[in-house]
Write an enzyme that holds these catalytic residues in place. Structure first.
Site, PDB file in Angstrom:
ATOM      1  N   LYS A 202       0.843  -1.194   0.000  1.00 43.12           N
ATOM      2  CA  LYS A 202       0.000   0.000   0.000  1.00 43.12           C
ATOM      3  C   LYS A 202       0.883   1.250   0.000  1.00 43.12           C
ATOM      4  O   LYS A 202       0.694   2.170  -0.765  1.00 43.12           O
ATOM      5  CB  LYS A 202      -0.911  -0.036   1.229  1.00 43.12           C
ATOM      6  N   GLU A 208      10.431  -4.839   4.619  1.00 39.86           N
ATOM      7  CA  GLU A 208      10.517  -6.243   4.196  1.00 39.86           C
ATOM      8  C   GLU A 208      10.206  -6.369   2.708  1.00 39.86           C
ATOM      9  O   GLU A 208      10.932  -7.037   1.952  1.00 39.86           O
ATOM     10  CB  GLU A 208       9.515  -7.106   4.982  1.00 39.86           C
ATOM     11  N   GLY A 264      -5.070  -2.050   4.902  1.00 43.83           N
ATOM     12  CA  GLY A 264      -4.277  -3.185   4.410  1.00 43.83           C
ATOM     13  C   GLY A 264      -4.933  -4.529   4.675  1.00 43.83           C
ATOM     14  O   GLY A 264      -5.051  -5.375   3.789  1.00 43.83           O
ATOM     15  N   ARG A 265      -5.413  -4.719   5.896  1.00 42.97           N
ATOM     16  CA  ARG A 265      -5.977  -6.035   6.259  1.00 42.97           C
ATOM     17  C   ARG A 265      -7.389  -6.239   5.710  1.00 42.97           C
ATOM     18  O   ARG A 265      -7.994  -7.288   5.934  1.00 42.97           O
ATOM     19  CB  ARG A 265      -5.935  -6.214   7.782  1.00 42.97           C
ATOM     20  N   GLU A 350      -4.874  -6.939  14.685  1.00 37.95           N
ATOM     21  CA  GLU A 350      -4.375  -5.611  14.322  1.00 37.95           C
ATOM     22  C   GLU A 350      -5.511  -4.589  14.437  1.00 37.95           C
ATOM     23  O   GLU A 350      -5.279  -3.422  14.711  1.00 37.95           O
ATOM     24  CB  GLU A 350      -3.791  -5.626  12.892  1.00 37.95           C
ATOM     25  N   HIS A 381      -5.394 -33.446  17.127  1.00 34.03           N
ATOM     26  CA  HIS A 381      -4.262 -34.245  17.619  1.00 34.03           C
ATOM     27  C   HIS A 381      -3.147 -33.362  18.154  1.00 34.03           C
ATOM     28  O   HIS A 381      -2.010 -33.809  18.287  1.00 34.03           O
ATOM     29  CB  HIS A 381      -3.753 -35.150  16.492  1.00 34.03           C
ATOM     30  N   LYS A 501       9.087  -0.918  14.190  1.00 34.00           N
ATOM     31  CA  LYS A 501       9.673  -0.584  12.879  1.00 34.00           C
ATOM     32  C   LYS A 501      10.764   0.464  13.045  1.00 34.00           C
ATOM     33  O   LYS A 501      11.849   0.354  12.471  1.00 34.00           O
ATOM     34  CB  LYS A 501       8.587  -0.010  11.945  1.00 34.00           C
TER      35      LYS A 501
HETATM   36  O1  F6P Z   1       1.827  -4.558   9.858  1.00 33.62           O
HETATM   37  C1  F6P Z   1       1.606  -3.202   9.646  1.00 33.62           C
HETATM   38  C2  F6P Z   1       1.148  -2.922   8.261  1.00 33.62           C
HETATM   39  O2  F6P Z   1       1.058  -1.557   8.122  1.00 33.62           O
HETATM   40  C3  F6P Z   1      -0.165  -3.618   7.929  1.00 33.62           C
HETATM   41  O3  F6P Z   1      -1.266  -2.936   8.383  1.00 33.62           O
HETATM   42  C4  F6P Z   1      -0.074  -3.738   6.444  1.00 33.62           C
HETATM   43  O4  F6P Z   1      -0.985  -4.662   5.965  1.00 33.62           O
HETATM   44  C5  F6P Z   1       1.362  -4.168   6.293  1.00 33.62           C
HETATM   45  O5  F6P Z   1       2.062  -3.413   7.281  1.00 33.62           O
HETATM   46  C6  F6P Z   1       1.962  -3.948   4.936  1.00 33.62           C
HETATM   47  O6  F6P Z   1       1.941  -2.614   4.547  1.00 33.62           O
HETATM   48  P1  F6P Z   1       2.145  -2.189   3.031  1.00 33.62           P
HETATM   49  O7  F6P Z   1       1.046  -2.785   2.228  1.00 33.62           O
HETATM   50  O8  F6P Z   1       2.131  -0.692   3.025  1.00 33.62           O
HETATM   51  O9  F6P Z   1       3.485  -2.714   2.579  1.00 33.62           O
END
Ligand code: F6P
Length: 539
Positions: A202, A208, A264-265, A350, A381, A501
């Site tokens: 987003k 990452e 995002g979620r 979240e 199990h 972060k």
């Molecule tokens: O984990 C925090 C967060 O901001 C989530 O809400 C989001 O889904 C994820 O990081 C990834 O963010 P982006 O889509 O901006 O890379």
């Protein structure tokens, strides 16, 4: 939360604690029918919960006292209910009918939603039919989605859930972890000239994702003999940040956008669902959106006592706030839904992992529970022992389907026999008298007694289709919404993720600096960093 209305509920909970599910079922032969509701292809049997008709009425009065309907309407109409980020919350617009306008700041967002969906469909068709070719003219055979959190869990979980609707010649991979092993092991399974990377973020700034994306680009260019122009045919982006996408080197022609009013979620039905569409086809993706839409309409219009998300939200509050349950389990009896608990962890934890209310004061109640789960029957199990005979209350959702996509022998009947038997055993247990009637040695009677009275929901659909899948996800979204509203918290921000972060960026410099860093953390963090540097031969 509204403590006045809750006190009424609490008084009735005290009564319920004097009875149990055995008695409640014995007293009311019509109980199952009384506590079963249907919507959008799903049947929810919530009769195996610690409730009476009176308690349900009080819970609904509690929802009314929390002005739930007003907030539902506010969300659907595009009001900026995500106040701490000053944003509307409109994932429901993503699956709305194009002709039903939805306004944000006076502007209808539906034409934009349709435009992106149309572009996604055209692109997906091109890739699926071989019109879109790789740099060397070969068809795309591998899709590698790079993203994390909402830009990974949704598409990854949905692609797996709907695998039986997929084009199997297109191999789907998902890389999320910044651990290089994730990327390296994925790249070992694909061929560069037949791979399409989808970079999903987003913000297009997530550490990452950008690290994985850059390494994937370097790998591709190297595989293509150093020809950087190959990136154009092998990288597309899904983002709200066109500038950063361009900076990365992806033509914005090959970018699929979404908007700040999609959390995002909650973004799976947006362009974030591109890998799903590529896998299952635009037609099936539309069917998934239909399923979402049906549950949306149900949530928006059904009276609370027939409203699946509202009922499930209230039951969750009942255990969280009335029985001090710390966790709840989601147990899908379908291997295709194996990633559903992981997806729901982000959606729920979240969203509702908050400890200040909408006025910025400490909350006056427990908020979001810990969510966990596993596909049945594997969980049986592993951890069901604790649910049956441990000291903790673990309310659970059992999710199952009458039909299987893979009929082999009697597997499905056995699976569903376990599905039905578990909720029965959890509810009714086994008394000491029953053990004795079975001649259980006296010494073992306490160990073989099951107290029962463990609450469960049963969610049952005919089969797992894009429609029932979409409806299921919307059901959980709205359940989480219901709870957030009634706990009086903001469910659509995630400031708690920020601190870690920021600190990680600082620590990264200290791990990698040429000169020995002057560490000013606590003594534990200082010595861990020093140890790490020493192992790697850094000063
Ligand atoms: O984990 C925090 C967060 O901001 C989530 O809400 C989001 O889904 C994820 O990081 C990834 O963010 P982006 O889509 O901006 O890379």
């Amino acid at each position: 939360m509204n403590l006045e209305a809750w006190n009424e509920v609490a008084a009735e909970i005290a009564e319920i604690k004097k009875t149990n599910l055995r008695e409640l079922f014995a007293e009311d032969p019509a109980r199952a029918g009384r506590f079963t509701v249907e919507a959008a292809g799903w049947t929810l049997d919530y009769s195996k919960n610690l409730i009476t008709p009176k308690l349900m009425k009080l819970l609904i009065a509690f929802a009314e006292a929390g002005e739930l309907q007003k907030w539902i309407d506010a969300m659907f109409s595009g009001e900026k209910i995500n106040e701490t980020e000053n944003r509307a919350v409109l994932h429901t617009a993503l699956r709305n009918k194009p002709e039903r306008p939805v306004l944000v700041d006076g502007k209808d967002v539906m034409p934009g939603v349709k435009e992106v969906l149309d572009r996604m469909a055209a692109f997906s068709d091109n890739v699926r039919t071989g019109k879109w070719l790789g740099h060397t003219g070969k068809r795309i055979k591998y899709i590698v989605n790079i993203g994390i959190g909402g830009s990974d869990l949704g598409p990854c979980m949905a692609t797996m859930a709907l695998k039986n609707f997929s084009r199997r010649s297109l191999a789907m991979h998902f890389v999320s972890n910044v651990d290089s092993t994730h990327l390296a092991e994925t790249l070992r399974q694909v061929k560069a000239d037949q791979t399409l990377f989808i970079i999903e973020s987003k913000t297009f700034t997530t550490q990452e994702t950008m690290t994985n994306a850059e390494s994937a680009r370097d790998w591709l260019v190297k595989q293509m003999g150093g020809d950087a122009s190959a990136v154009a045919k092998h990288f597309v982006a899904v983002s709200t940040n066109a500038e950063k996408v361009r900076e990365f080197g992806i033509d914005t022609e090959n970018m699929f956008g979404f908007w700040d009013w999609v959390g995002g979620r909650y973004s799976l039905p947006s362009a974030v669902g591109l890998p799903v569409m590529l896998s299952i086809s635009p037609r099936n993706f539309q069917k998934m959106l239909r399923g979402y839409y049906k549950m949306d309409r149900h949530f928006q219009t059904a009276p609370f006592n027939r409203n699946l998300p509202v009922i499930m939200g209230l039951l969750g509050i009942l255990y969280n706030n009335g029985f001090d349950a710390q966790t709840y389990a989601v147990l899908p009896y379908d291997q295709y839904l194996a990633r559903l608990p992981a997806y729901l962890q982000q959606l729920d934890m979240e969203s509702n992992g908050k400890s200040v209310d909408r006025d910025g004061n400490p909350v006056n109640c427990q908020t979001g529970p810990v969510l966990w789960g596993e596909a049945g029957t594997n969980g049986q199990h592993a951890f069901y022992q604790l649910i049956h005979q441990g000291t903790k209350m673990v309310p659970a959702d059992f999710i199952g389907f009458c039909k299987t996509h893979n009929p082999i022998g009697d597997h499905h009947d056995k699976l569903m026999a376990n599905f039905f038997a578990q909720t029965e055993a959890l509810a009714f247990g086994k008394t000491a008298a029953e053990c004795r009637r079975e001649s259980v040695p006296e010494k073992l009677v306490p160990h073989k007694t099951f107290k029962g009275n463990h609450p469960t929901n049963t969610l049952l659909a005919d089969d797992l289709t894009p429609e029932t899948f979409g409806a299921l996800i919307a059901l959980y979204e709205h359940k989480v919404f219901t709870q957030g509203i009634l706990w009086n918290i903001f469910s659509f921000d995630q400031w708690g993720v920020q601190l870690g972060k920021v600190l990680a960026t600082k620590v990264l410099d200290e791990l990698t600096s040429e000169a020995a860093p002057s560490l000013a953390h606590d003594s534990s963090t200082n010595s861990l960093i020093t140890h790490y540097r020493a192992v790697l031969g850094r000063k």
